[in-house]
Design a protein around this motif. Structure first.
Motif, PDB file in Angstrom:
ATOM      1  N   LEU A  90       1.144  -1.404  -0.140  1.00  0.00           N
ATOM      2  CA  LEU A  90       0.330   0.045  -0.016  1.00  0.00           C
ATOM      3  C   LEU A  90       0.982   1.236   0.022  1.00  0.00           C
ATOM      4  O   LEU A  90       1.355   1.652   1.256  1.00  0.00           O
ATOM      5  N   LEU A 143      -1.286   5.072  -3.307  1.00  0.00           N
ATOM      6  CA  LEU A 143      -2.804   3.606  -2.716  1.00  0.00           C
ATOM      7  C   LEU A 143      -3.756   3.977  -1.599  1.00  0.00           C
ATOM      8  O   LEU A 143      -4.706   3.693  -1.205  1.00  0.00           O
ATOM      9  N   GLU A 144      -2.730   4.406  -0.256  1.00  0.00           N
ATOM     10  CA  GLU A 144      -3.469   5.044   0.687  1.00  0.00           C
ATOM     11  C   GLU A 144      -4.189   5.845   0.438  1.00  0.00           C
ATOM     12  O   GLU A 144      -5.791   6.248   0.501  1.00  0.00           O
ATOM     13  N   GLY A 184      -7.333  -0.968  -9.497  1.00  0.00           N
ATOM     14  CA  GLY A 184      -6.961  -0.118  -8.208  1.00  0.00           C
ATOM     15  C   GLY A 184      -7.691  -1.335  -7.307  1.00  0.00           C
ATOM     16  O   GLY A 184      -8.299  -2.045  -7.341  1.00  0.00           O
ATOM     17  N   PRO A 185      -7.827  -0.344  -5.490  1.00  0.00           N
ATOM     18  CA  PRO A 185      -7.565  -1.372  -4.556  1.00  0.00           C
ATOM     19  C   PRO A 185      -9.714  -1.106  -4.724  1.00  0.00           C
ATOM     20  O   PRO A 185     -10.523  -0.612  -4.606  1.00  0.00           O
ATOM     21  N   LEU A 196      -5.930  -5.311  -3.334  1.00  0.00           N
ATOM     22  CA  LEU A 196      -5.363  -4.780  -4.933  1.00  0.00           C
ATOM     23  C   LEU A 196      -5.470  -5.311  -6.074  1.00  0.00           C
ATOM     24  O   LEU A 196      -4.566  -6.176  -6.968  1.00  0.00           O
TER      25      LEU A 196
END
Ligand code: AMP
Ligand code: GLY
Length: 427
Positions: free
Chosen positions: A233, A237-238, A274-275, A270
């Motif tokens: 992460l 991404l976070e 994307g997440p 993930l």
């Protein structure tokens, strides 16, 4: 301030360890507690936490300034609501907000309403309709029981036969409900946010190992080991998780009149797109708390109080970024199925005395001065290191000091993180 901590797992041992570091903490009571929490305060196995009036009375008698609830069951049962009604500050979501964990269908509907990225899904109470949907979608596909199932109510079916068997097994009772969803691919990671009903601050990342056997084989469990940070992460991404998943969830819950206060623990996949949200838990993870708490470089207690009091904007909960933490769960043979209780565990003190190692206790009890296994997940052995590889080596060296023939652990906790570290250099 006196604190009442609810729960008896490794997570609660880790929370007791973190909360009692605070200069604000005067006395800690744990209900029911375990031999690990007993080292930090008083265990109260006599207090029935399902009896909310009894918990209210206990808080009044012991001038409790904050109740910290570890597990999901008391949250879903509305303990926070009943304590709040009596003017007692309790950390965690209300019963209505805990539906984010208590009902997978509720969360999926919220995702659909607010555009939160998650697997495509449908909800069913009718078996024939569910089987027809499976036939139309094909395998692989995921079948989930709607309610709480301690991490064991999910079948990731590789074949249609497996999926059909799962539907038949889960839709037996009238009123039962399931969610059937698209199978996502990617790496999983856990993201934790401290929420005050309106705002959220990120408070760490981890990766869990849910399957019981090495190589991620066998049935899902409550978690067989974890590490933190989850370097997969990245900061970018976070930010994406905060913007596309956490923020709309808080906005949606507020708009529905059920604002979320407490820990929002997002289980993420993930994916190449994307997440995506796999599920929410509405509390700290177990065993993720056992890797988050030892890395905390700030004071947990005022942060929890700020969330309860409705303002996390000033919260700064730093982690020791120079340290990686890894924990290995030791479980009783048979877990996640039926286990035998009462086997003798030796060597925990020696393991705990190892440099940068903390043995958090979960399903244990002490009888005649001996430590006995008393549950499925029994110990979580956490180690810190300057690298994940060092933390991993320390954890397994400590485990070698524990003499418990009736127990087992996975031998590959952190394998991916260590491989990434070797490839990339640094935690
Ligand atoms: P849950 O209880 O919803 O977190 O599911 C338990 C585990 O099942 C997750 O940690 C994943 O490993 C797996 N899982 C759940 N949903 C999916 C999905 N849609 N696609 C792939 N794996 C899933
Ligand atoms: N480790 C997964 C959980 O706490 O639900």
């Amino acid at each position: 301030m006196n604190i009442l901590l609810i729960g008896s797992g490794g997570r609660e041992h880790a929370l007791a360890y973190a909360l009692t570091k605070s200069p604000l903490c005067e006395r800690l009571f744990s209900a029911p507690g375990n031999p690990g929490t007993a080292a930090f305060g008083q265990n109260r196995p006599d207090l029935d936490v399902a009896d909310h009036a009894a918990v209210q009375a206990f808080c009044a008698q012991n001038t409790i300034g904050l109740v910290v609830i570890g597990p999901e069951v008391p949250l879903v049962a509305g303990l926070v609501d009943d304590l709040a009604a009596a003017g007692i500050r309790a950390f965690g979501p209300t019963k209505a907000a805990a539906q984010l964990e208590g009902s997978k269908g509720f969360t999926k509907d919220l995702c659909a309403a607010y555009g939160i990225p998650t697997a495509a899904f449908a909800r069913f109470t009718n078996r024939d309709a569910a089987l027809a949907y499976l036939a139309e979608r094909g395998a692989p596909i995921v079948v989930k029981a709607d309610g709480l199932a301690a991490g064991k109510g999910v079948v990731v079916a590789e074949t249609l036969d497996q999926a059909e068997a799962a539907v038949r097994a889960m839709l037996t009772e009238p009123g039962a409900e399931i969610v059937i969803e698209e199978c996502l691919f990617g790496e999983e990671a856990s993201f934790f946010a401290l929420c005050d009903g309106t705002r959220a601050v990120p408070i760490g990342t981890a990766q869990d190992h849910k399957r019981v056997f090495d190589g991620d084989r066998g049935p899902n469990t409550g978690g067989m080991g974890a590490y933190s940070p989850a370097t997969i992460l990245t900061p970018a991404l976070e930010r994406a998780v905060m913007e596309t998943i956490i923020a709309p969830t808080l906005a949606g819950m507020r708009a529905r009149g059920t604002p979320f206060t407490g820990i929002l623990y997002a289980g993420l996949m993930l994916t190449v797109d994307g997440p995506k949200l796999i599920e929410y838990n509405t509390r700290f993870g177990d065993p993720e708390a056992q890797v988050l708490m030892p890395r905390l470089a700030g004071d947990l207690l005022p942060a929890l109080i700020a969330a309860c009091d409705g303002n996390v904007s000033g919260v700064d909960l730093p982690f020791d970024e120079s340290r990686a933490a890894l924990t290995v769960v030791m479980a009783a043979a048979g877990y996640p199925g039926a286990v035998m209780r009462g086997s003798v565990i030796r060597g925990v003190d020696a393991a705990d005395a190892s440099d940068d190692v903390i043995v958090f206790q979960a399903g244990t009890r002490i009888e005649n001065g001996q430590l006995l296994a008393d549950g499925g997940r029994v110990l979580t052995v956490t180690a810190l290191g300057a690298s994940m590889m060092e933390a991993q080596a320390r954890a397994y060296t400590a485990i070698a000091r524990i003499d418990w023939p009736e127990g087992f652990c996975r031998r590959d906790i952190g394998r991916r993180a260590v491989a990434r570290e070797v490839a990339g250099g640094g935690i």
